[in-house]
Write a protein that holds these residues in place. Structure first.
Motif, PDB file in Angstrom:
ATOM      1  N   ILE A  84      22.956  12.210   7.355  1.00 55.05           N
ATOM      2  CA  ILE A  84      22.522  13.605   7.298  1.00 55.05           C
ATOM      3  C   ILE A  84      21.010  13.597   7.459  1.00 55.05           C
ATOM      4  O   ILE A  84      20.306  12.964   6.663  1.00 55.05           O
ATOM      5  N   GLY A  85      20.512  14.271   8.482  1.00 60.55           N
ATOM      6  CA  GLY A  85      19.073  14.253   8.718  1.00 60.55           C
ATOM      7  C   GLY A  85      18.659  15.183   9.838  1.00 60.55           C
ATOM      8  O   GLY A  85      19.197  16.276   9.988  1.00 60.55           O
ATOM      9  N   ASN A  86      17.716  14.707  10.628  1.00 58.41           N
ATOM     10  CA  ASN A  86      17.202  15.488  11.751  1.00 58.41           C
ATOM     11  C   ASN A  86      16.878  14.537  12.900  1.00 58.41           C
ATOM     12  O   ASN A  86      17.526  13.510  13.042  1.00 58.41           O
ATOM     13  N   SER A  87      15.861  14.853  13.693  1.00 61.08           N
ATOM     14  CA  SER A  87      15.576  14.035  14.872  1.00 61.08           C
ATOM     15  C   SER A  87      15.189  12.602  14.522  1.00 61.08           C
ATOM     16  O   SER A  87      15.416  11.691  15.321  1.00 61.08           O
ATOM     17  N   TYR A  88      14.635  12.365  13.346  1.00 60.85           N
ATOM     18  CA  TYR A  88      14.314  10.988  12.966  1.00 60.85           C
ATOM     19  C   TYR A  88      15.600  10.165  12.856  1.00 60.85           C
ATOM     20  O   TYR A  88      15.600   8.964  13.081  1.00 60.85           O
ATOM     21  N   THR A  89      16.696  10.805  12.478  1.00 63.16           N
ATOM     22  CA  THR A  89      17.998  10.141  12.428  1.00 63.16           C
ATOM     23  C   THR A  89      18.628  10.116  13.814  1.00 63.16           C
ATOM     24  O   THR A  89      19.048   9.076  14.299  1.00 63.16           O
ATOM     25  N   ASP A  90      18.682  11.250  14.464  1.00 65.33           N
ATOM     26  CA  ASP A  90      19.381  11.406  15.736  1.00 65.33           C
ATOM     27  C   ASP A  90      18.726  10.636  16.880  1.00 65.33           C
ATOM     28  O   ASP A  90      19.398   9.921  17.607  1.00 65.33           O
ATOM     29  N   LEU A  91      17.422  10.777  17.034  1.00 65.89           N
ATOM     30  CA  LEU A  91      16.749  10.169  18.175  1.00 65.89           C
ATOM     31  C   LEU A  91      16.398   8.715  17.957  1.00 65.89           C
ATOM     32  O   LEU A  91      15.928   8.049  18.870  1.00 65.89           O
ATOM     33  N   GLY A  92      16.646   8.217  16.745  1.00 71.46           N
ATOM     34  CA  GLY A  92      16.339   6.828  16.418  1.00 71.46           C
ATOM     35  C   GLY A  92      16.943   5.807  17.360  1.00 71.46           C
ATOM     36  O   GLY A  92      16.251   4.944  17.823  1.00 71.46           O
ATOM     37  N   PRO A  93      18.127   5.856  17.751  1.00 74.70           N
ATOM     38  CA  PRO A  93      19.273   6.584  17.181  1.00 74.70           C
ATOM     39  C   PRO A  93      19.857   5.772  16.023  1.00 74.70           C
ATOM     40  O   PRO A  93      20.624   4.845  16.221  1.00 74.70           O
ATOM     41  N   ILE A  94      19.469   6.119  14.837  1.00 76.85           N
ATOM     42  CA  ILE A  94      19.754   5.327  13.652  1.00 76.85           C
ATOM     43  C   ILE A  94      21.251   5.083  13.415  1.00 76.85           C
ATOM     44  O   ILE A  94      21.654   3.938  13.200  1.00 76.85           O
ATOM     45  N   PRO A  95      22.108   6.122  13.450  1.00 78.58           N
ATOM     46  CA  PRO A  95      23.528   5.848  13.177  1.00 78.58           C
ATOM     47  C   PRO A  95      24.117   4.805  14.137  1.00 78.58           C
ATOM     48  O   PRO A  95      24.873   3.935  13.726  1.00 78.58           O
ATOM     49  N   HIS A  96      23.751   4.896  15.405  1.00 79.72           N
ATOM     50  CA  HIS A  96      24.291   3.962  16.395  1.00 79.72           C
ATOM     51  C   HIS A  96      23.722   2.555  16.205  1.00 79.72           C
ATOM     52  O   HIS A  96      24.437   1.564  16.382  1.00 79.72           O
ATOM     53  N   LEU A  97      22.450   2.471  15.836  1.00 78.96           N
ATOM     54  CA  LEU A  97      21.856   1.155  15.591  1.00 78.96           C
ATOM     55  C   LEU A  97      22.511   0.462  14.400  1.00 78.96           C
ATOM     56  O   LEU A  97      22.810  -0.735  14.447  1.00 78.96           O
ATOM     57  N   VAL A  98      22.753   1.210  13.341  1.00 78.39           N
ATOM     58  CA  VAL A  98      23.401   0.631  12.161  1.00 78.39           C
ATOM     59  C   VAL A  98      24.809   0.161  12.523  1.00 78.39           C
ATOM     60  O   VAL A  98      25.215  -0.956  12.187  1.00 78.39           O
ATOM     61  N   ARG A  99      25.544   1.003  13.222  1.00 76.81           N
ATOM     62  CA  ARG A  99      26.900   0.630  13.647  1.00 76.81           C
ATOM     63  C   ARG A  99      26.867  -0.654  14.480  1.00 76.81           C
ATOM     64  O   ARG A  99      27.621  -1.603  14.240  1.00 76.81           O
TER      65      ARG A  99
END
Length: 163
Positions: free
Chosen positions: A31-46
């Protein structure tokens, strides 16, 4: 030294212990904003978890750009995602200046994070809720003209309030 955002991602991947991953498919909500989405943090963690040999986690996120955790605490998309339940990890990321004294409201940050934590625990009582600390803006950003003296000051305030 201002830590690179990837360091925070690695901490989350380390939190995925093999015993948790081996027991069942891991479900993660960001749950976040562009810092999460454009990171792209969820995909990197996965991808990091998968590359480490663990089963590919089920990763979902709600991260409209420019939004705060306060926004998420009443946003239907966020609340519906939380209410799906059975999350193993929920990662909360605040708007980049909200957890600072000079440009934000640390109290609102903490209250919003608590509200979301409580909501998560209703449907996912065993979930680990993690705060994803943002980072200071680039040294050339106009925020340093009047709000912060430099990135180190901004990062110190972020770290203090995230902790």
């Amino acid at each position: 030294m201002i830590p690179h955002p990837l360091h925070r991602i690695l901490i989350l991947v380390v939190a995925l212990s093999p015993s948790v991953v081996a027991a069942k498919d891991v479900r993660m909500l960001f749950i976040g904003n562009s810092y999460t989405d454009l990171g792209p943090i969820p995909h990197l963690v996965r991808d990091l978890a998968t590359d480490a040999g663990w089963a590919t986690p089920n990763v979902q996120y709600v991260a409209p750009h420019g939004q705060t955790l306060n926004f998420h605490s009443t946003n239907a998309d966020t609340l519906n995602a939380i209410d799906l339940g059975d999350w193993d990890f929920v990662v909360l990321q605040e708007y980049s200046t909200r957890p600072t004294d000079n440009a934000g409201s640390p109290t609102t940050f903490k209250n919003s994070a608590t509200t979301l934590y409580d909501r998560v625990k209703l449907t996912s009582p065993d979930a680990q809720v993690l705060l994803y600390e943002t980072w200071a803006r680039h040294p050339d950003h106009s925020i340093y003209d009047s709000t912060f003296t430099d990135p180190a000051q901004m990062q110190a305030q972020l770290r203090f309030h995230y902790n």
